[in-house]
Design a protein around this motif. Sequence first.
Motif, PDB file in Angstrom:
ATOM      1  N   UNK A  79       0.799  -1.226   0.000  1.00 35.41           N
ATOM      2  CA  UNK A  79       0.000   0.000   0.000  1.00 35.41           C
ATOM      3  C   UNK A  79       0.837   1.284   0.000  1.00 35.41           C
ATOM      4  N   UNK A  80       2.165   1.135   0.038  1.00 32.62           N
ATOM      5  CA  UNK A  80       3.022   2.326   0.071  1.00 32.62           C
ATOM      6  C   UNK A  80       2.725   3.315  -1.066  1.00 32.62           C
ATOM      7  N   UNK A  81       2.490   2.843  -2.308  1.00 32.06           N
ATOM      8  CA  UNK A  81       2.283   3.824  -3.377  1.00 32.06           C
ATOM      9  C   UNK A  81       1.072   4.732  -3.152  1.00 32.06           C
ATOM     10  N   UNK A  82       0.087   4.264  -2.410  1.00 29.09           N
ATOM     11  CA  UNK A  82      -1.087   5.127  -2.240  1.00 29.09           C
ATOM     12  C   UNK A  82      -1.199   5.710  -0.834  1.00 29.09           C
ATOM     13  N   UNK A  83      -0.665   5.022   0.169  1.00 27.26           N
ATOM     14  CA  UNK A  83      -0.869   5.506   1.534  1.00 27.26           C
ATOM     15  C   UNK A  83       0.395   6.083   2.183  1.00 27.26           C
ATOM     16  N   UNK A  84       1.535   6.034   1.513  1.00 28.54           N
ATOM     17  CA  UNK A  84       2.733   6.655   2.059  1.00 28.54           C
ATOM     18  C   UNK A  84       3.715   5.666   2.633  1.00 28.54           C
ATOM     19  N   UNK A  85       4.941   6.161   2.833  1.00 25.45           N
ATOM     20  CA  UNK A  85       6.044   5.260   3.180  1.00 25.45           C
ATOM     21  C   UNK A  85       6.752   5.597   4.496  1.00 25.45           C
ATOM     22  N   UNK A 167      -6.247   2.784 -11.675  1.00 26.36           N
ATOM     23  CA  UNK A 167      -5.056   2.032 -12.075  1.00 26.36           C
ATOM     24  C   UNK A 167      -3.839   2.945 -11.950  1.00 26.36           C
ATOM     25  N   UNK A 168      -2.721   2.362 -11.640  1.00 21.95           N
ATOM     26  CA  UNK A 168      -1.480   3.131 -11.697  1.00 21.95           C
ATOM     27  C   UNK A 168      -0.334   2.173 -12.012  1.00 21.95           C
ATOM     28  N   UNK A 169       0.762   2.733 -12.440  1.00 23.99           N
ATOM     29  CA  UNK A 169       1.908   1.916 -12.834  1.00 23.99           C
ATOM     30  C   UNK A 169       3.047   2.222 -11.885  1.00 23.99           C
ATOM     31  N   UNK A 170       3.293   1.289 -10.992  1.00 22.04           N
ATOM     32  CA  UNK A 170       4.303   1.491  -9.958  1.00 22.04           C
ATOM     33  C   UNK A 170       5.709   1.470 -10.540  1.00 22.04           C
ATOM     34  N   UNK A 171       5.890   0.688 -11.592  1.00 25.44           N
ATOM     35  CA  UNK A 171       7.211   0.580 -12.222  1.00 25.44           C
ATOM     36  C   UNK A 171       7.017   0.453 -13.732  1.00 25.44           C
ATOM     37  N   UNK A 173       8.917   0.031 -16.016  1.00 28.97           N
ATOM     38  CA  UNK A 173       9.827  -0.864 -16.749  1.00 28.97           C
ATOM     39  C   UNK A 173       9.397  -2.333 -16.674  1.00 28.97           C
ATOM     40  N   UNK A 174       8.429  -2.651 -15.781  1.00 24.79           N
ATOM     41  CA  UNK A 174       8.022  -4.065 -15.714  1.00 24.79           C
ATOM     42  C   UNK A 174       6.700  -4.291 -16.454  1.00 24.79           C
ATOM     43  N   UNK A 175       6.309  -5.559 -16.546  1.00 25.30           N
ATOM     44  CA  UNK A 175       5.077  -5.894 -17.284  1.00 25.30           C
ATOM     45  C   UNK A 175       3.907  -6.038 -16.307  1.00 25.30           C
ATOM     46  N   UNK A 176       3.802  -5.062 -15.394  1.00 28.59           N
ATOM     47  CA  UNK A 176       2.735  -5.091 -14.399  1.00 28.59           C
ATOM     48  C   UNK A 176       2.133  -3.697 -14.245  1.00 28.59           C
ATOM     49  N   UNK A 177       0.861  -3.678 -13.905  1.00 26.93           N
ATOM     50  CA  UNK A 177       0.264  -2.423 -13.443  1.00 26.93           C
ATOM     51  C   UNK A 177      -0.523  -2.740 -12.167  1.00 26.93           C
ATOM     52  N   UNK A 178      -0.847  -1.728 -11.422  1.00 31.42           N
ATOM     53  CA  UNK A 178      -1.565  -1.937 -10.166  1.00 31.42           C
ATOM     54  C   UNK A 178      -2.972  -1.333 -10.274  1.00 31.42           C
ATOM     55  N   UNK A 179      -3.859  -1.941  -9.520  1.00 31.26           N
ATOM     56  CA  UNK A 179      -5.268  -1.504  -9.508  1.00 31.26           C
ATOM     57  C   UNK A 179      -5.704  -1.404  -8.050  1.00 31.26           C
ATOM     58  N   UNK A 180      -6.142  -0.243  -7.651  1.00 30.81           N
ATOM     59  CA  UNK A 180      -6.578  -0.047  -6.266  1.00 30.81           C
ATOM     60  C   UNK A 180      -8.094   0.176  -6.250  1.00 30.81           C
ATOM     61  N   UNK A 181      -8.767  -0.576  -5.409  1.00 24.67           N
ATOM     62  CA  UNK A 181     -10.225  -0.483  -5.348  1.00 24.67           C
ATOM     63  C   UNK A 181     -10.629  -0.124  -3.918  1.00 24.67           C
ATOM     64  N   UNK A 182     -11.379   0.942  -3.785  1.00 27.20           N
ATOM     65  CA  UNK A 182     -11.817   1.393  -2.463  1.00 27.20           C
ATOM     66  C   UNK A 182     -13.341   1.341  -2.424  1.00 27.20           C
ATOM     67  N   UNK A 183     -13.890   0.672  -1.432  1.00 24.99           N
ATOM     68  CA  UNK A 183     -15.342   0.601  -1.291  1.00 24.99           C
ATOM     69  C   UNK A 183     -15.723   1.086   0.103  1.00 24.99           C
ATOM     70  N   UNK A 184     -16.759   1.891   0.160  1.00 30.23           N
ATOM     71  CA  UNK A 184     -17.245   2.417   1.433  1.00 30.23           C
ATOM     72  C   UNK A 184     -18.718   2.074   1.571  1.00 30.23           C
TER      73      UNK A 184
END
Lengths: 350, 164
Positions: A79-85, A167-171, A173-184
């Motif tokens: 969760x570092x990319x969205x919530x901080x490090x 969606x966001x791309x953390x890196x 250079x790799x063949x991955x993307x990230x998807x964050x889903x928030x439900x309230x």
Amino acid sequence: MNRQIEKYKEELYSLQYTPEQKQQLARAAVLMAEQKQQHPFVKQKKRTLRTAFAMAAAGLVLVGTASAAGVLPSVSEIFAPIFGTTPEKAEVINQLGTPIGVADTDNGVTISVDGIIGDPYNICTMYTISWDNDADITLPEDISTLDFAYNDSCTISSAGTMGKDYFFDNDPTDNKIQYCEIRSGLSELTLGTRTITLKNLQYYEGDDAATHIIAEGQWKLSFNAAYQDNSVRFDDDPICYTIDNNSVICDNLTVSPIGVHAEFKTEHGDGKDLFTKSQSSDKDQILYIPVIVTKTDGTTIDITDTGFGSWDDIGNTEVIGKGTVFDTIIPLDEIKSVTVGTVVYDIPHG
Amino acid sequence: MNDTQQAEYLANKYADTIFRLSYTYLKNTHDAQDICQNVFVKLLTSPLKKFENEEHEKAYILRMTANACKNVLKSPWRRRMCTLDVCADMPAPEEPDNSILLAVNTLPAHYRSVIHLYYYEGYRAEEVADILGISAAAVYSRLNRGREKLKKLLERGIENEKFE
């Protein structure tokens, strides 16, 4: 933003036919219906191509766990990319969240649920989408336009669920993307086994929203949704507000490092929706009640205009929820108080 | 109820509702007017449908309208259905020149429709999903993304106009 939505509604309301135009519209419709019945349009038979569908249906679906491939990353890494490090945030994230590591592969594309974190009203799920090196995937320039054609991930709560995903791309250079889903949820989320079905990764383009499928497939992910809850709840002393002669009670405020949730209730008693559709300004007024988070450093987060709002009928009670998931994890020690309307709720610190 | 009475009932009760949703999709009053006519004709020429209540009837008509608009958007050309003389001079509500509507019109159609049904018609996300034939999750996603895009547009201002 809520004020602009209100203005949008007013402007749209001004788009209306005069009574004379409605009469004319009705007369024209009758004439056209008569004409259509006298000269019905005959449809030509369509020829269908079956081969392509048969080939598309031949894709294999594999289900497994990402953890089999190696050690799961910590929840704070997920969760570092969205919530901080910062170390303080990492400590809270690790304390509350759960790594999952469940994955499903279809047509060379693997989707994994990496981890979850939440509180009684909010759940954040982080996914990674990765594809084989030889998979034919071309991402759009702006990956925020990505979406799943079908996303059945709403079985966590009763009606009134709101949320966002992106969606966001953390890196890059790799063949991955990230998807964050928030439900309230409007009411407390029901956790336990959560099954998520996702179909066809695609994006829209142009004003007519032409669809481009970039990864065809179906991914089914099932896991036990459980996380630590350290929220603070204020529900002992309901506060009453009066809006347009209706009594509105705020009887639940829940604050956690993830977000804040305020719950308002109003009785209508006659079995009817107190707030009629198209004229929900009273409901909007409840959503305008200020909700402000004050941190111990004196800074504030005003969610009056930016939070989620949702509502539902429960018996003779209209329940209206207002809340948000913070842009970053905020340890409860760093939250001084939350103000709802004119009432200040001080957060107790250990 | 004969055809004339039914047409008057539909026009009085749903003309504005259909027109606004069609305008939301198609962004011009002439195409919205055509959709309005098409929906009425379809209702008048189809077997009478029984509805559980008014809300059910309205949701059904909104679903028909949304589908008709999507067909128009999908079509490589837009064909005007109304060829009768009676339609030629039929006035439609005036094209708005309002700032927020113009801003909303710059969003893609799939955002405009959920914003309209959720904020203007007051449907819950699950109901919007039912009307548009999409998942509730897609509604949440489109609502949020649409709002975000709209917020940015409004902050930037359309044609240098100032917003609250």
